[in-house]
Design a protein around this motif. Structure first.
Motif, PDB file in Angstrom:
ATOM      1  N   ARG A  88       9.141  17.646  25.062  1.00 45.92           N
ATOM      2  CA  ARG A  88      10.041  18.649  25.617  1.00 45.92           C
ATOM      3  C   ARG A  88       9.246  19.902  25.967  1.00 45.92           C
ATOM      4  O   ARG A  88       8.286  20.257  25.285  1.00 45.92           O
ATOM      5  N   SER A  89       9.690  20.584  26.997  1.00 43.80           N
ATOM      6  CA  SER A  89       9.059  21.854  27.356  1.00 43.80           C
ATOM      7  C   SER A  89       9.453  22.909  26.328  1.00 43.80           C
ATOM      8  O   SER A  89      10.413  22.731  25.561  1.00 43.80           O
ATOM      9  N   ALA A  90       8.712  23.996  26.332  1.00 43.92           N
ATOM     10  CA  ALA A  90       9.023  25.083  25.411  1.00 43.92           C
ATOM     11  C   ALA A  90      10.440  25.589  25.640  1.00 43.92           C
ATOM     12  O   ALA A  90      11.201  25.815  24.689  1.00 43.92           O
ATOM     13  N   ARG A  91      10.809  25.726  26.906  1.00 39.99           N
ATOM     14  CA  ARG A  91      12.161  26.235  27.212  1.00 39.99           C
ATOM     15  C   ARG A  91      13.231  25.245  26.786  1.00 39.99           C
ATOM     16  O   ARG A  91      14.261  25.623  26.208  1.00 39.99           O
ATOM     17  N   ALA A  92      13.003  23.941  27.029  1.00 41.34           N
ATOM     18  CA  ALA A  92      13.991  22.934  26.644  1.00 41.34           C
ATOM     19  C   ALA A  92      14.142  22.869  25.129  1.00 41.34           C
ATOM     20  O   ALA A  92      15.247  22.652  24.609  1.00 41.34           O
ATOM     21  N   SER A  93      13.035  23.057  24.399  1.00 39.49           N
ATOM     22  CA  SER A  93      13.091  23.032  22.935  1.00 39.49           C
ATOM     23  C   SER A  93      13.984  24.137  22.400  1.00 39.49           C
ATOM     24  O   SER A  93      14.679  23.956  21.387  1.00 39.49           O
ATOM     25  N   LEU A  94      13.955  25.274  23.076  1.00 35.08           N
ATOM     26  CA  LEU A  94      14.767  26.405  22.633  1.00 35.08           C
ATOM     27  C   LEU A  94      16.182  26.348  23.185  1.00 35.08           C
ATOM     28  O   LEU A  94      17.125  26.841  22.545  1.00 35.08           O
ATOM     29  N   LEU A  95      16.344  25.731  24.357  1.00 40.06           N
ATOM     30  CA  LEU A  95      17.641  25.758  25.020  1.00 40.06           C
ATOM     31  C   LEU A  95      18.705  25.017  24.219  1.00 40.06           C
ATOM     32  O   LEU A  95      19.832  25.499  24.074  1.00 40.06           O
ATOM     33  N   TRP A  96      18.352  23.836  23.680  1.00 41.00           N
ATOM     34  CA  TRP A  96      19.371  23.105  22.923  1.00 41.00           C
ATOM     35  C   TRP A  96      19.759  23.849  21.646  1.00 41.00           C
ATOM     36  O   TRP A  96      20.914  23.805  21.201  1.00 41.00           O
ATOM     37  N   GLN A  97      18.792  24.568  21.072  1.00 37.88           N
ATOM     38  CA  GLN A  97      19.102  25.355  19.885  1.00 37.88           C
ATOM     39  C   GLN A  97      20.043  26.507  20.232  1.00 37.88           C
ATOM     40  O   GLN A  97      20.987  26.802  19.489  1.00 37.88           O
ATOM     41  N   ALA A  98      19.772  27.145  21.368  1.00 36.68           N
ATOM     42  CA  ALA A  98      20.632  28.245  21.808  1.00 36.68           C
ATOM     43  C   ALA A  98      22.050  27.750  22.067  1.00 36.68           C
ATOM     44  O   ALA A  98      23.037  28.396  21.686  1.00 36.68           O
ATOM     45  N   GLN A  99      22.170  26.597  22.695  1.00 42.47           N
ATOM     46  CA  GLN A  99      23.488  26.033  22.976  1.00 42.47           C
ATOM     47  C   GLN A  99      24.229  25.712  21.686  1.00 42.47           C
ATOM     48  O   GLN A  99      25.439  25.932  21.577  1.00 42.47           O
ATOM     49  N   MET A 101      23.956  27.260  18.944  1.00 43.15           N
ATOM     50  CA  MET A 101      24.349  28.525  18.315  1.00 43.15           C
ATOM     51  C   MET A 101      25.408  29.269  19.124  1.00 43.15           C
ATOM     52  O   MET A 101      25.914  30.297  18.677  1.00 43.15           O
ATOM     53  N   GLY A 102      25.695  28.772  20.335  1.00 48.63           N
ATOM     54  CA  GLY A 102      26.644  29.473  21.193  1.00 48.63           C
ATOM     55  C   GLY A 102      26.024  30.655  21.905  1.00 48.63           C
ATOM     56  O   GLY A 102      26.714  31.629  22.233  1.00 48.63           O
ATOM     57  N   LEU A 103      24.726  30.579  22.177  1.00 46.22           N
ATOM     58  CA  LEU A 103      24.007  31.661  22.849  1.00 46.22           C
ATOM     59  C   LEU A 103      23.790  31.328  24.317  1.00 46.22           C
ATOM     60  O   LEU A 103      23.631  30.157  24.679  1.00 46.22           O
ATOM     61  N   PRO A 104      23.732  32.326  25.190  1.00 45.91           N
ATOM     62  CA  PRO A 104      23.463  32.073  26.607  1.00 45.91           C
ATOM     63  C   PRO A 104      22.014  31.673  26.845  1.00 45.91           C
ATOM     64  O   PRO A 104      21.124  32.002  26.046  1.00 45.91           O
ATOM     65  N   ALA A 105      21.764  30.986  27.944  1.00 49.21           N
ATOM     66  CA  ALA A 105      20.402  30.560  28.279  1.00 49.21           C
ATOM     67  C   ALA A 105      19.476  31.749  28.468  1.00 49.21           C
ATOM     68  O   ALA A 105      18.263  31.634  28.265  1.00 49.21           O
ATOM     69  N   SER A 106      20.030  32.878  28.833  1.00 49.42           N
ATOM     70  CA  SER A 106      19.208  34.070  29.043  1.00 49.42           C
ATOM     71  C   SER A 106      18.507  34.504  27.762  1.00 49.42           C
ATOM     72  O   SER A 106      17.429  35.109  27.799  1.00 49.42           O
ATOM     73  N   ILE A 138       8.097  31.006  16.214  1.00 51.44           N
ATOM     74  CA  ILE A 138       8.628  32.355  16.002  1.00 51.44           C
ATOM     75  C   ILE A 138       9.751  32.629  17.001  1.00 51.44           C
ATOM     76  O   ILE A 138      10.769  33.247  16.652  1.00 51.44           O
ATOM     77  N   ALA A 139       9.591  32.148  18.230  1.00 53.79           N
ATOM     78  CA  ALA A 139      10.657  32.303  19.232  1.00 53.79           C
ATOM     79  C   ALA A 139      11.930  31.616  18.758  1.00 53.79           C
ATOM     80  O   ALA A 139      13.037  32.156  18.898  1.00 53.79           O
ATOM     81  N   SER A 140      11.779  30.417  18.188  1.00 51.92           N
ATOM     82  CA  SER A 140      12.928  29.694  17.665  1.00 51.92           C
ATOM     83  C   SER A 140      13.605  30.475  16.541  1.00 51.92           C
ATOM     84  O   SER A 140      14.836  30.578  16.490  1.00 51.92           O
ATOM     85  N   ALA A 141      12.796  31.044  15.645  1.00 50.03           N
ATOM     86  CA  ALA A 141      13.355  31.811  14.535  1.00 50.03           C
ATOM     87  C   ALA A 141      14.080  33.064  15.011  1.00 50.03           C
ATOM     88  O   ALA A 141      15.048  33.509  14.381  1.00 50.03           O
ATOM     89  N   MET A 142      13.639  33.626  16.136  1.00 51.84           N
ATOM     90  CA  MET A 142      14.218  34.877  16.640  1.00 51.84           C
ATOM     91  C   MET A 142      15.387  34.654  17.595  1.00 51.84           C
ATOM     92  O   MET A 142      16.005  35.623  18.041  1.00 51.84           O
ATOM     93  N   LEU A 143      15.704  33.409  17.904  1.00 44.61           N
ATOM     94  CA  LEU A 143      16.739  33.118  18.911  1.00 44.61           C
ATOM     95  C   LEU A 143      18.053  33.835  18.626  1.00 44.61           C
ATOM     96  O   LEU A 143      18.640  34.462  19.520  1.00 44.61           O
ATOM     97  N   GLY A 144      18.525  33.743  17.402  1.00 44.07           N
ATOM     98  CA  GLY A 144      19.831  34.319  17.077  1.00 44.07           C
ATOM     99  C   GLY A 144      19.804  35.790  16.749  1.00 44.07           C
ATOM    100  O   GLY A 144      20.816  36.329  16.290  1.00 44.07           O
ATOM    101  N   ASP A 145      18.667  36.473  16.985  1.00 40.68           N
ATOM    102  CA  ASP A 145      18.507  37.881  16.614  1.00 40.68           C
ATOM    103  C   ASP A 145      18.926  38.062  15.154  1.00 40.68           C
ATOM    104  O   ASP A 145      19.826  38.839  14.840  1.00 40.68           O
ATOM    105  N   PRO A 146      18.276  37.318  14.236  1.00 41.57           N
ATOM    106  CA  PRO A 146      18.795  37.167  12.873  1.00 41.57           C
ATOM    107  C   PRO A 146      18.652  38.398  11.991  1.00 41.57           C
ATOM    108  O   PRO A 146      17.761  39.222  12.165  1.00 41.57           O
TER     109      PRO A 146
END
Length: 314
Positions: A88-99, A101-106, A138-146
Motif C-alpha cells: 500500500r502507498s503511504a497515503r492509502a495506509s493512512l486513508l483507511w485509518q482516517a475513514q 475514525m470518521g476523519l476527512p481525507a484532507s 508518527i503520521a498514523s499516530a497523529m491522524l486523530g490529533d490525539p
C-alpha cells in the motif's frame, strides 16, 4: 492522565511485567526506559488494549482503552512502525485509518505534510527506509490529533534532523497540555526531550521521577575550582581541608592548577570560598549524564549481558 496500577503480565512461567505502578501526567514528556526485555513494549501494549493484563489495570482518563469513545482519535500510538501493508502507498495506509475514525481525507494530507512524506505519498511503504517508515508511523499516530500519544522507539532509524524534529514535536505537543509517553534507547536524546522518567528492569519498576532527580539520585557531583592566584588556591585548599571536604589537585586544559572536590556542589564550594575571602576564577559543577545514571540504576536489572572475552580467529 495515564494511570498504571499493579500491572502484571505472565507468559507461562515468564513474568514480563511485575506489579508495576506509575502515572503519566499531561503537559510533560514522560520517557520510558529499561534494558532489552524489561517489559516496556508489553506495558505499552497493555495500555492500548493489545495485551490483556494478568492482573492490575492500565487506564486512560480513568477508563480502559477499549472503553473510550473512538479511542483511535483520543490516543495516538506507534508501537511497531513495520506493521503496515508493504504494497500500500503511504497515503492509502493512512486513508483507511482516517475513514475508520470518521476523519476527512484532507487530514491524511495534513499529517503527511507534517512528517515530511508528501512527496512520496503515492509510493509503496514496503520500499521505505527505516526512517521513512518511522515518519509514516508518527503520521498514523497523529491522524486523530490525539490528546494522548504513546510512542515506542519513535526516533529509531531517523537521521539527526529527523531526531531533532521528533524532539521538537513531542515537546510542542506536551506544551499544549497533551499526555506524551515515549520509549527510547537513545539516552542522550531522552535527556533533551523528557521531563519525567519511568524506568523498569526485569518487569519491575526501578524509578518514577523527574530527569533531574533521577540523575541526582544515581550519580555523584564533582566540582572543579580554579582560583585567581596561587595564593588564593592555597587559601581555598586550606578552607576545604578545614571543612572536611576531600579534594585533589589537578590542571585544566590550559595547564592551570585546579582543585577537584567530589560529592560537593558548586554552591557549597562557592560559599566556602566567599567566607574564606578566596577569589575564584572558575567554579564548575559536573554531574553524570543520564546514560551514567541509567546504567547505575539498572545494573542489577539487565537480562542480557555481553561478555568482554576476545573472539578467536581462525
Amino acid at each position: 492522565m495515564i494511570r498504571v496500577e499493579g500491572l502484571t503480565k505472565h507468559y507461562g512461567s515468564v513474568r514480563a511485567v511485575d506489579d508495576v505502578t506509575f502515572t503519566v501526567e499531561p503537559g510533560v514528556v514522560t520517557g520510558f526506559l529499561g534494558p532489552n526485555g524489561a517489559g516496556k513494549s508489553t506495558t505499552m501494549r497493555m495500555i492500548v488494549g493489545l495485551d490483556v493484563p494478568t492482573s492490575g489495570s492500565a487506564l486512560i482518563d480513568g477508563s480502559p482503552y477499549a472503553s473510550l469513545d473512538n479511542p483511535a482519535r483520543r490516543v495516538g500510538a506507534l508501537l511497531d512502525a513495520k506493521s503496515v501493508h508493504p504494497n500500500r502507498s503511504a497515503r492509502a495506509s493512512l486513508l483507511w485509518q482516517a475513514q475508520a475514525m470518521g476523519l476527512p481525507a484532507s487530514r491524511v494530507d495534513d499529517v503527511l505534510e507534517m512528517v515530511g512524506l508528501s512527496e512520496v505519498a503515492s509510493k509503496r511503504s514496503g520500499g521505505f527506509s527505516l526512517g521513512m517508515g518511522q515518519r509514516l508511523g508518527i503520521a498514523s499516530a497523529m491522524l486523530g490529533d490525539p490528546e494522548y500519544l504513546i510512542l515506542d522507539e519513535p526516533v529509531n532509524g531517523l537521521d539527526p534532523a529527523g531526531i531533532r524534529w521528533v524532539r521538537s514535536l513531542l515537546r510542542t505537543l506536551a506544551s499544549e497540555g497533551r499526555t506524551v509517553f515515549v520509549s527510547s534507547h537513545l539516552l542522550a536524546e531522552m535527556a533533551q526531550t523528557a521531563d519525567r522518567l519511568v524506568v523498569i528492569g526485569r518487569g519491575k519498576l526501578v524509578a518514577d521521577t523527574t530527569v533531574h532527580d533521577f540523575i541526582k539520585g544515581n550519580s555523584t557531583i564533582t566540582t572543579v575550582a580554579r582560583a585567581a592566584s596561587p595564593e588564593a588556591l592555597a587559601g581555598l585548599e586550606g578552607a576545604l581541608t578545614g571543612a572536611g571536604m576531600g579534594h585533589t589537585r589537578g590542571t585544566d586544559a590550559d595547564g592551570r592548577p585546579t582543585l577537584t572536590i567530589d560529592g560537593v556542589s558548586s554552591d557549597e564550594v562557592g560559599a566556602l570560598a566567599f567566607s574564606a575571602g578566596v577569589q575564584l576564577a572558575e567554579l564548575t559543577e559536573r554531574r553524570a549524564s543520564l546514560e551514567d545514571a541509567y546504567m547505575h540504576s539498572t545494573e542489577d536489572h539487565t537480562q542480557y549481558r555481553a561478555t568482554h572475552q576476545g573472539v578467536n580467529r581462525a
